[in-house]
Scaffold this motif. Structure first.
Motif, PDB file in Angstrom:
ATOM      1  N   PRO A 226       0.802  -1.228   0.000  1.00 21.32           N
ATOM      2  CA  PRO A 226       0.000   0.000   0.000  1.00 21.32           C
ATOM      3  C   PRO A 226       0.836   1.280   0.000  1.00 21.32           C
ATOM      4  O   PRO A 226       0.374   2.318  -0.480  1.00 21.32           O
ATOM      5  CB  PRO A 226      -0.829  -0.129   1.282  1.00 21.32           C
ATOM      6  CG  PRO A 226      -0.998  -1.609   1.453  1.00 21.32           C
ATOM      7  CD  PRO A 226       0.313  -2.204   1.002  1.00 21.32           C
ATOM      8  N   ALA A 229       1.246   3.452  -3.205  1.00 21.56           N
ATOM      9  CA  ALA A 229       0.286   4.473  -3.632  1.00 21.56           C
ATOM     10  C   ALA A 229       0.880   5.858  -3.476  1.00 21.56           C
ATOM     11  O   ALA A 229       0.826   6.699  -4.390  1.00 21.56           O
ATOM     12  CB  ALA A 229      -1.005   4.344  -2.829  1.00 21.56           C
ATOM     13  N   ALA A 230       1.492   6.125  -2.324  1.00 16.10           N
ATOM     14  CA  ALA A 230       2.107   7.430  -2.099  1.00 16.10           C
ATOM     15  C   ALA A 230       3.390   7.585  -2.913  1.00 16.10           C
ATOM     16  O   ALA A 230       3.663   8.671  -3.443  1.00 16.10           O
ATOM     17  CB  ALA A 230       2.402   7.622  -0.608  1.00 16.10           C
ATOM     18  N   THR A 232       4.055   6.567  -5.751  1.00 15.11           N
ATOM     19  CA  THR A 232       3.755   6.826  -7.162  1.00 15.11           C
ATOM     20  C   THR A 232       2.772   7.990  -7.318  1.00 15.11           C
ATOM     21  O   THR A 232       2.134   8.119  -8.347  1.00 15.11           O
ATOM     22  CB  THR A 232       3.184   5.570  -7.829  1.00 15.11           C
ATOM     23  OG1 THR A 232       2.003   5.147  -7.132  1.00 15.11           O
ATOM     24  CG2 THR A 232       4.212   4.446  -7.822  1.00 15.11           C
ATOM     25  N   ARG A 233       2.644   8.791  -6.268  1.00 14.96           N
ATOM     26  CA  ARG A 233       1.799   9.994  -6.289  1.00 14.96           C
ATOM     27  C   ARG A 233       0.366   9.669  -6.699  1.00 14.96           C
ATOM     28  O   ARG A 233      -0.289  10.412  -7.422  1.00 14.96           O
ATOM     29  CB  ARG A 233       2.428  11.042  -7.213  1.00 14.96           C
ATOM     30  CG  ARG A 233       3.816  11.478  -6.737  1.00 14.96           C
ATOM     31  CD  ARG A 233       4.615  12.142  -7.833  1.00 14.96           C
ATOM     32  NE  ARG A 233       4.167  13.510  -8.122  1.00 14.96           N
ATOM     33  CZ  ARG A 233       4.612  14.611  -7.508  1.00 14.96           C
ATOM     34  NH1 ARG A 233       5.489  14.499  -6.524  1.00 14.96           N
ATOM     35  NH2 ARG A 233       4.188  15.797  -7.879  1.00 14.96           N
ATOM     36  N   GLY A 234      -0.104   8.515  -6.221  1.00 15.49           N
ATOM     37  CA  GLY A 234      -1.484   8.115  -6.418  1.00 15.49           C
ATOM     38  C   GLY A 234      -1.741   7.229  -7.623  1.00 15.49           C
ATOM     39  O   GLY A 234      -2.821   6.639  -7.747  1.00 15.49           O
ATOM     40  N   ALA A 237      -2.508   3.705  -6.570  1.00 17.57           N
ATOM     41  CA  ALA A 237      -3.443   3.560  -5.445  1.00 17.57           C
ATOM     42  C   ALA A 237      -4.555   2.545  -5.706  1.00 17.57           C
ATOM     43  O   ALA A 237      -4.897   1.749  -4.816  1.00 17.57           O
ATOM     44  CB  ALA A 237      -4.024   4.921  -5.086  1.00 17.57           C
ATOM     45  N   VAL A 240      -2.880  -1.390  -5.349  1.00 27.69           N
ATOM     46  CA  VAL A 240      -2.127  -1.976  -4.243  1.00 27.69           C
ATOM     47  C   VAL A 240      -2.977  -3.045  -3.562  1.00 27.69           C
ATOM     48  O   VAL A 240      -4.209  -3.121  -3.750  1.00 27.69           O
ATOM     49  CB  VAL A 240      -1.701  -0.895  -3.232  1.00 27.69           C
ATOM     50  CG1 VAL A 240      -0.796   0.130  -3.895  1.00 27.69           C
ATOM     51  CG2 VAL A 240      -2.913  -0.228  -2.584  1.00 27.69           C
ATOM     52  N   ALA A 243      -6.836  -2.934  -2.516  1.00 23.27           N
ATOM     53  CA  ALA A 243      -7.578  -1.926  -3.268  1.00 23.27           C
ATOM     54  C   ALA A 243      -8.493  -2.592  -4.285  1.00 23.27           C
ATOM     55  O   ALA A 243      -8.408  -3.800  -4.556  1.00 23.27           O
ATOM     56  CB  ALA A 243      -6.619  -0.971  -3.964  1.00 23.27           C
TER      57      ALA A 243
END
Length: 432
Positions: A226, A229-230, A232-234, A237, A240, A243
């Protein structure tokens, strides 16, 4: 909105036969047996695949920025007939971030008509800031042996740019683009379009080098942490673990994976959550130099080989080799400056030797796992792990160019000439 398919290719460079430089696809006389190209003519072209409304991690910070993702995919495929060999022209980023254009002589004919038949599909993923053409030696080699090879150009930011946004792009787009190309290949094969018409997507293999290795291991089923997600700048998201689209990246009909110096095994990059690469069940061949300072060896590639407990897997270790084991040898345009030269060459090994050894083992591995050719098992499953321990008691003396028959007549790996299987190890672990 459906993705768009456009045909096109770089124009071949016309050369007189006497002026044609040696192609890296043609191995030296001391190459192992399966390194040589196969008997089929090779064609090449490019297609443009368009994936609408993709989040752009390079521009997305406080708010999401969506843009169409345009991928130029280099195809190598069995051709109906031989034609003039082309020279590839492609850039890599220089030390200042500006492109350095270089050329690579090939054996493929530009836009030749595809051969009829059904050939397994290989998706070939290059490394950070590389291009498909630096792997032309492998794409052409496999096409000559009856594979259709699709190599996306990922268009990474220059590797010299060290910002968080720049690093997010290859982390995000490698698995997304690989999964997208696999999906598009299946759609176009079903419609009978272009070179994809002959692709048998029920027999798919993934090959990735460096950052492309991270991409193919993710697309083979390793679940994303998870935290990605951050990182890859969203962009990752939705994909992951836990999700909504966590399973969407996994490529279907996967028969084999080849990971050459893959990123993801060292503490510097831990992209997957439990069970990590143990979630991959497709047979896997890892290839690494034990002096790899970029992605690590132990910890690093050897860590992944050990952790992938639920798949049969091999680890080919090239002792004293570094990270640049998969790129073609340095072309003339890259020989003037250290930064450019360092992209291509190894500090210890001859580059033509590195490529030949890899082509040999990748051929044996894919023919066996993807095509079901069990005669190739003899090239992989020997009596020894360390190549230096191999013996061939009845080998002719002197400068003999014949190939070892392997077990039981010899413990020297099958397909290697006497005194030419050196400084390597090949390990195997079955699925637990």
């Amino acid at each position: 909105m459906m993705p768009v398919l456009m045909l096109g290719a770089a124009a071949p460079v016309a050369l007189a036969a006497a002026d044609v430089p040696a192609s890296p696809t043609i191995p030296a006389p001391d190459a192992p047996e399966l390194a040589a190209p196969g008997t089929l003519p090779v064609g090449t072209t490019t297609v443009e695949l368009v994936q609408p409304a993709q989040l752009d991690p390079l521009r997305s910070a406080d708010r999401a920025v969506l843009a169409d993702r345009r991928l130029t995919v280099r195809l190598w495929y069995p051709a109906a007939a031989s034609g003039p060999a082309m020279t590839y022209s492609t850039p890599l980023p220089g030390e200042d971030g500006k492109d350095v254009l270089f050329t690579v002589p090939g054996i493929a004919s530009d836009r030749s008509a595809p051969a009829t038949g059904h050939f397994p599909l290989v998706i070939l993923a290059h490394g950070y800031s590389n291009s498909p053409e630096v792997l032309a030696w492998l794409g052409e080699n496999l096409a000559s042996k009856g594979y259709i090879v699709a190599a996306p150009a990922f268009r990474d930011p220059p590797i010299s740019i060290r910002t968080e946004a720049a690093r997010a792009v290859p982390l995000a787009r490698r698995p997304l683009d690989i999964a997208f190309v696999a999906s598009e290949a299946a759609r176009l094969a079903k419609r009978g379009e272009g070179a994809f018409a002959a692709a048998d997507v029920s027999r798919t293999a993934l090959i990735g080098y460096s950052m492309g290795g991270y991409g193919v291991l993710t697309a083979a089923g390793a679940p994303l942490d998870p935290a990605m997600a951050a990182r890859t700048r969203g962009a990752l998201a939705p994909y992951v673990q836990g999700a909504a689209r966590a399973d969407a990246l996994k490529v279907p009909h996967l028969k084999a994976v080849v990971a050459i110096a893959p990123a993801g095994g060292s503490p510097a990059l831990t992209p997957w959550t439990a069970p990590g690469v143990a979630a991959i069940t497709a047979p896997t061949l890892y290839i690494a130099g034990n002096q790899d300072r970029a992605v690590g060896y132990d910890p690093g590639v050897r860590t992944l080989f050990t952790q992938q407990a639920h798949a049969p897997r091999y680890l080919l270790t090239l002792r004293e080799a570094g990270h640049s084991i998969a790129l073609t040898g340095a072309p003339p345009e890259a020989r003037g400056r250290f930064w450019d030269y360092e992209w291509f060459e190894d500090a210890v090994w001859r580059k033509d030797r590195l490529l030949a050894v890899q082509a040999h083992f990748i051929t044996a591995f894919l023919d066996r796992t993807v095509k079901g050719d069990e005669t190739r098992a003899a090239y992989m499953d020997g009596l020894i792990v360390d190549s230096n321990d191999g013996k061939w008691p009845d080998a002719p003396s002197g400068r003999y160019a014949g190939y070892s028959p392997g077990a039981p007549a010899a413990t020297l790996w099958k397909g290697f000439q006497p005194n030419k299987a050196m400084a390597m190890s090949l390990e195997f672990k079955p699925a637990s």
